[in-house]
Design a protein around this motif. Structure first.
Motif, PDB file in Angstrom:
ATOM      1  N   GLU A 145       2.891 -33.464  -1.563  1.00 52.95           N
ATOM      2  CA  GLU A 145       1.783 -33.048  -0.708  1.00 52.95           C
ATOM      3  C   GLU A 145       0.371 -32.812  -1.422  1.00 52.95           C
ATOM      4  N   HIS A 146       0.213 -32.757  -2.828  1.00 49.42           N
ATOM      5  CA  HIS A 146      -0.843 -32.548  -3.316  1.00 49.42           C
ATOM      6  C   HIS A 146      -1.527 -34.048  -4.096  1.00 49.42           C
ATOM      7  N   THR A 147      -0.777 -35.085  -3.618  1.00 48.22           N
ATOM      8  CA  THR A 147      -1.048 -36.337  -4.081  1.00 48.22           C
ATOM      9  C   THR A 147      -2.521 -36.856  -3.162  1.00 48.22           C
ATOM     10  N   LYS A 148      -3.210 -37.468  -3.806  1.00 48.23           N
ATOM     11  CA  LYS A 148      -4.427 -38.223  -3.112  1.00 48.23           C
ATOM     12  C   LYS A 148      -4.403 -39.544  -3.735  1.00 48.23           C
ATOM     13  N   VAL A 149      -4.187 -40.774  -2.837  1.00 47.48           N
ATOM     14  CA  VAL A 149      -4.189 -42.026  -3.332  1.00 47.48           C
ATOM     15  C   VAL A 149      -5.384 -42.558  -3.221  1.00 47.48           C
ATOM     16  N   ILE A 150      -5.615 -43.321  -4.405  1.00 47.53           N
ATOM     17  CA  ILE A 150      -6.942 -44.077  -4.709  1.00 47.53           C
ATOM     18  C   ILE A 150      -6.914 -45.483  -4.936  1.00 47.53           C
ATOM     19  N   ASP A 151      -7.648 -46.119  -4.160  1.00 44.34           N
ATOM     20  CA  ASP A 151      -7.223 -47.737  -4.780  1.00 44.34           C
ATOM     21  C   ASP A 151      -8.385 -48.209  -5.637  1.00 44.34           C
ATOM     22  N   PRO A 152      -8.204 -49.511  -6.276  1.00 44.35           N
ATOM     23  CA  PRO A 152      -8.943 -49.650  -7.497  1.00 44.35           C
ATOM     24  C   PRO A 152     -10.486 -49.673  -7.100  1.00 44.35           C
ATOM     25  N   GLU A 153     -10.929 -49.847  -5.909  1.00 44.76           N
ATOM     26  CA  GLU A 153     -12.521 -49.762  -5.576  1.00 44.76           C
ATOM     27  C   GLU A 153     -12.968 -48.154  -5.309  1.00 44.76           C
ATOM     28  N   GLY A 154     -11.843 -47.391  -5.496  1.00 43.97           N
ATOM     29  CA  GLY A 154     -12.342 -45.756  -5.384  1.00 43.97           C
ATOM     30  C   GLY A 154     -12.050 -45.402  -4.018  1.00 43.97           C
ATOM     31  N   THR A 155     -11.654 -46.183  -2.901  1.00 50.05           N
ATOM     32  CA  THR A 155     -11.430 -45.799  -1.680  1.00 50.05           C
ATOM     33  C   THR A 155     -10.221 -45.106  -1.540  1.00 50.05           C
ATOM     34  N   ASP A 156     -10.333 -43.827  -0.707  1.00 50.76           N
ATOM     35  CA  ASP A 156      -9.120 -43.045  -0.564  1.00 50.76           C
ATOM     36  C   ASP A 156      -8.289 -43.546   0.509  1.00 50.76           C
ATOM     37  N   VAL A 157      -6.988 -43.932  -0.022  1.00 55.52           N
ATOM     38  CA  VAL A 157      -6.066 -44.705   1.200  1.00 55.52           C
ATOM     39  C   VAL A 157      -4.921 -43.859   1.279  1.00 55.52           C
ATOM     40  N   THR A 158      -5.017 -42.837   1.016  1.00 52.26           N
ATOM     41  CA  THR A 158      -3.816 -41.652   1.337  1.00 52.26           C
ATOM     42  C   THR A 158      -3.394 -41.861   2.774  1.00 52.26           C
ATOM     43  N   PRO A 159      -1.994 -42.097   3.093  1.00 55.69           N
ATOM     44  CA  PRO A 159      -1.408 -42.226   4.272  1.00 55.69           C
ATOM     45  C   PRO A 159      -1.783 -41.040   5.444  1.00 55.69           C
ATOM     46  N   GLU A 160      -2.123 -41.505   6.453  1.00 53.07           N
ATOM     47  CA  GLU A 160      -2.615 -40.415   7.515  1.00 53.07           C
ATOM     48  C   GLU A 160      -1.545 -39.394   7.575  1.00 53.07           C
ATOM     49  N   LYS A 161      -0.345 -39.863   7.572  1.00 55.03           N
ATOM     50  CA  LYS A 161       0.786 -38.748   7.706  1.00 55.03           C
ATOM     51  C   LYS A 161       0.471 -37.635   6.746  1.00 55.03           C
ATOM     52  N   LEU A 162       0.455 -38.198   5.589  1.00 51.82           N
ATOM     53  CA  LEU A 162       0.220 -37.219   4.344  1.00 51.82           C
ATOM     54  C   LEU A 162      -1.235 -36.435   4.393  1.00 51.82           C
TER      55      LEU A 162
END
Length: 78
Positions: free
Chosen positions: A50-67
Motif C-alpha cells: 500500500e505504500h509502494t509507488k511504481v515509477i517507470d524508467p522515464e520517471g512517470t508514475d505508473v502505479t496501478p489505479e486500484k492501488l
C-alpha cells in the motif's frame, strides 16, 4: 509482529513434525502459531504494498489505479 519466543516455538514444532510424529496437542498449537504468523505476515506485506509507488524508467508514475485508490482512501496519496 509475532514475539520471538512464539517464532522459536513455531520453528521447534515444525522441525519436530518433520523428524517424528508430534502429539495432537502440539499439532493444534503448531496450526495456531502458523495461522497467527501468516496473519501478521499478510498484514505487514499489505502495508508495504500500500505504500509502494511504481515509477517507470522515464520517471512517470505508473502505479496501478486500484492501488492509487487504496492509497487515497488511507490518505497515503493525494
Amino acid at each position: 509482529m509475532l514475539e520471538k519466543d512464539k517464532i522459536e516455538r513455531l520453528n521447534h514444532l515444525a522441525k519436530k513434525k518433520k523428524a517424528e510424529t508430534i502429539s495432537e496437542k502440539e499439532l493444534t498449537e503448531l496450526e495456531g502459531l502458523r495461522s497467527e504468523y501468516l496473519k501478521n505476515f499478510r498484514s505487514s506485506f499489505r502495508k508495504q504494498v500500500e505504500h509502494t509507488k511504481v515509477i517507470d524508467p522515464e520517471g512517470t508514475d505508473v502505479t496501478p489505479e486500484k492501488l492509487k485508490e487504496i492509497q487515497r482512501q488511507k490518505n497515503i496519496r493525494k
